[in-house]
Enzyme design. Structure first.
Site, short mmCIF file in Angstrom:
data_model
loop_
_atom_site.label_atom_id
_atom_site.label_comp_id
_atom_site.label_asym_id
_atom_site.label_seq_id
_atom_site.Cartn_x
_atom_site.Cartn_y
_atom_site.Cartn_z
N LEU C 66 0.84 -1.20 0.00
CA LEU C 66 0.00 0.00 0.00
C LEU C 66 0.88 1.25 0.00
CD1 LEU C 66 -2.55 -1.35 2.63
CD2 LEU C 66 -2.80 -1.33 0.15
N LYS C 172 15.07 1.22 3.05
CA LYS C 172 14.35 1.74 1.88
C LYS C 172 14.22 3.26 1.98
CE LYS C 172 11.96 2.02 -1.87
NZ LYS C 172 10.57 1.73 -2.16
#
Lengths: 296, 296, 296, 296
Positions: C66, C172
């Site tokens: 998401l 990330k």
């Protein structure tokens, strides 16, 4: 009797020149737009000259009040330039909010012509000029300041010798840099509080009774931001120039100054965004727009 | 008669608790170092409790005054924790300079126990606490503030309702962030002027008559920096925490706030460099050291 | 045989789910827009579920992909939520570019239900997903990663165990923060060179043979900026979110990080200015607009 | 046959001059420390001169390779200065990593003496100089570059005409500014990850396969930071100077450049902290010290 040439009849220069005339000095004025000089001369009982050279011819004291030091330097040369009219022994008083290194170059140049130079930027705004209560920040030889003092006193109440040539410019630039930092950071803090549901009036009421207060929080925000009036009294473009000078001085002096340097960039951004006519306090509008909020 | 529990007798908490006792409230105190609580109780005519649970048992109003909201949250649970002693219907007043999101979590937790919460950080320093003239910034329900007001008035003169829970914390954090920005940026500007040969006393004299002035330039720099005294009245470590909270609030509110965020980093750097005991104004020493100059 | 539920068929999620199906896993998908799930299911030979609860019922591995960790957390509760369908002993793999603290809260929550959690954000873009050559950054228990590996290998080529829960998110976020810093700073430098009369192609040719080169200068600027193509492959809004997470991680870890914090603000500003649809490289347009120049 | 004078036998200048001699040009060298010039001359089959004037007398091409443009400007005047020896029609090639505005002033000065000027800073380090594979960034007239090319080819492989006088300096400064930004920001991000429990080797492994990679992350960090070797190949003091020039160029070009300006301040701070001998990559040590961590 001391004769004075006054070059640059802008928002501040005009009322300063009025005070000089009213104090009884024999005054010649020059302005880039000649009509403005002639109109002033007619009202103030002064003489209007068509060129810088003509304006300064025979003057004991030459006062310049332009936007930048580069504007002053650009008036020196050429057949109509200041140097073509200036007499040896005259005194050059630059009331421009200038930069120290250009002032130093101008001073050096004038010294070759036997003319002393002081940088003498002012603070206090148009109304301070009209009332003759400006603060004057002076860089240059103490003796030159003493020679200039009678004329400076016609428009200034607090006349401070800050140091060698350029010191007046440096102090003025740093004062304005602090103003810029206060305007921007108060904007950030109040925008965040406003978005968090705190009434900015209430927040300012507390801050102005506490350690975070400044001239900006006490006067500028209540009068100009919360009221949404944003009167145009001092152009953002000029404050951008001033904090740029301050940033340059800090770099030259090898002072690590991240807050000053960053805020200089933010004012450059605000200036690019809001254009030439915006008031300095309108920088806050950039924060408001980006945060989708209004401080009111 | 209203009974009060006061938890946290630090530099500010102790004189605040004194004022509460002097105002005639029945007072029980607790402190992490028990000797400090017992000594205070003996002097002030209060009772000292050994645990938070014991301190708050039966109290109408519980006041906490700790270093961080996390410290407050950490006192809630366990057999000796506040929740083990708190009665339904009590009022919880947190005078910690806390953070809005932890305050919100604490308020939510207390609501499950039928206890109302207001965040009520103060400004005015130790001497303001002693004189009972603190400014109190309150977040929470207006009704809860009204219930707390008689106790708050024992140490506060200006009591301001800022908004919902967390609003008091937010206003306090922003005020202190503005203080931090002023201290750092005034340091940068004066260090640069000083290196440029301008006497900082002269520079401050001008700035304090001009648009760049702030509480920092008018009071902190003359009294603490130019004098080289740097008295320890408010720890840099705490100001680092406060501007960190302010930076977090601005992020949560999605306000672009580069000056605030950068200055938060600079105070983190100064804190790491100068340690836990340094005063907040000593942040200027970092600028001085890096610029190989002293503002004096 | 391992059954997989895949929730979130966005630009990256859709080709990832395709790879999962193509690898032979029994797949059920869910998407906020049900039509998108049904269409995908028809094409890929998967089953479409109407609710998260239905999607995960009986699944061995649940994959979420998401926009934010908050989106994931919001799917857990309620009668149609994931927790209503999840079986004890299942494995939860969150491929969202999430934030470590929300991931830690989700992991804690799932542990109460006997479900292991790994955060497993990916890099490599849509085309990397289609080819099954994504890099997967994993945080969580090594044993959980080993259980997930067969499914991860259907779309990832480089699968790296970064540390405990949240470590994948952190790596990330930092990678993307570095990307953001490179995009913005390369923009500043090339805009200045361009205004100074240097052809940006020539400048990049030199920089890419020198120490200042990066993936941004070697690939993004030649292909997207100089060409003025600015294809929309990765939204600025998401990079704003990612550098915001990185900034938050650095703050929590008490690392002084002025460049990271400032660039996070600049991306917030660019996002506010350019809106939700702009590509991340378009941040450069803000620099160009303010500097009245184009890098081309 | 072309005769060449080479002034400045530092870490880069010495191997460059070697290549010039090896290419068969008739070479005279000068160095501030005369012993260094004599020793070089003996080895390389060149002539050593005692003064700049003597070195350049009769030369077709004068090459300077000093620390700053100001060092070059300072060699021009006086009875032993370059201008006292230079012949009309000579070509002046300044390989210093200089600043565009000083280069422009030098060029103007030389033009009065009938001497053409190009700025030609190099990249590639000592080893690149030894192998004759430097990149040379040239600013000035194309015709002047063509005249210089045979000599430049003795030490440079990639010779790029960047624009008018100063353009070579500007490109070099911006490349190095990008390097500085990469070093600092990679340090911030890896320090935060390291504190968050991620092995920096693992983090770099991922980043170097992803969009955040740069020459700094691919080469400098693995070889110099993680290894804790920090070899001294390029002084932090010089990178501080270079990013200062880049920051100045961006200001002059009126490009809002907050990241560049801030990083310039951080390198000034690191330089003040780590001194004159530190290598440029050691700037990372400041982040590490403040964050109480090591990236390893």
């Amino acid at each position: 009797m001391t004769t004075v040439a006054f070059l640059g009849l802008g928002a501040i220069g005009r009322p300063m020149a009025s005070r000089v005339a009213a104090a009884g000095f024999e005054l010649t004025v020059w302005n880039r737009t000649p009509g403005r000089a002639r109109e002033f001369a007619a009202q103030a009982g002064a003489r209007a000259a068509d060129t810088p050279a003509a304006a300064v011819r025979g003057a004991d004291v030459v006062i310049t009040c332009l936007s930048t030091s580069h504007n002053v330097a650009a008036l020196l040369d050429g057949p109509d330039g200041i140097l073509a009219g200036l007499r040896r022994g005259a005194l050059f008083v630059d009331c421009t909010s200038g930069d120290p290194s250009t002032s130093a170059r101008i001073a050096e140049r004038l010294a070759e012509f036997g003319v002393a130079f002081i940088d003498a930027p002012v603070s206090g705004g148009t109304s301070g000029a009209e009332k003759g209560i400006l603060t004057v920040m002076v860089g240059g030889e103490a003796a030159a300041l003493e020679r200039a003092r009678p004329v400076l006193e016609s428009f200034g109440r607090k006349i401070v010798h800050c140091g060698a040539v350029g010191a007046g410019d440096a102090v003025k630039a740093m004062n304005n840099a602090m103003l810029a930092i206060h305007v921007w950071s108060t904007g950030e803090c109040l925008a965040a509080l406003s978005r968090a549901g705190v009434d900015p009036k209430v927040a300012l009421d507390v801050i102005n009774a506490s350690s975070g207060r400044s001239n900006t929080s006490e006067n500028l925000f209540p009068e100009r931001v919360l009221s949404r009036r944003f009167p145009r009294t001092f152009r953002l473009a000029l404050l951008d120039k001033d904090i740029g000078i301050a940033a340059q001085v800090a770099r030259e002096q090898k002072i690590a100054s991240p807050v000053l340097q960053l805020t200089a960039e933010l004012f450059r951004m605000a200036h690019a965004e809001l254009g030439e006519d915006a008031d300095h306090v309108e920088a806050v509008r950039v924060i408001e727009r980006l945060g989708d909020t209004e401080i009111k």
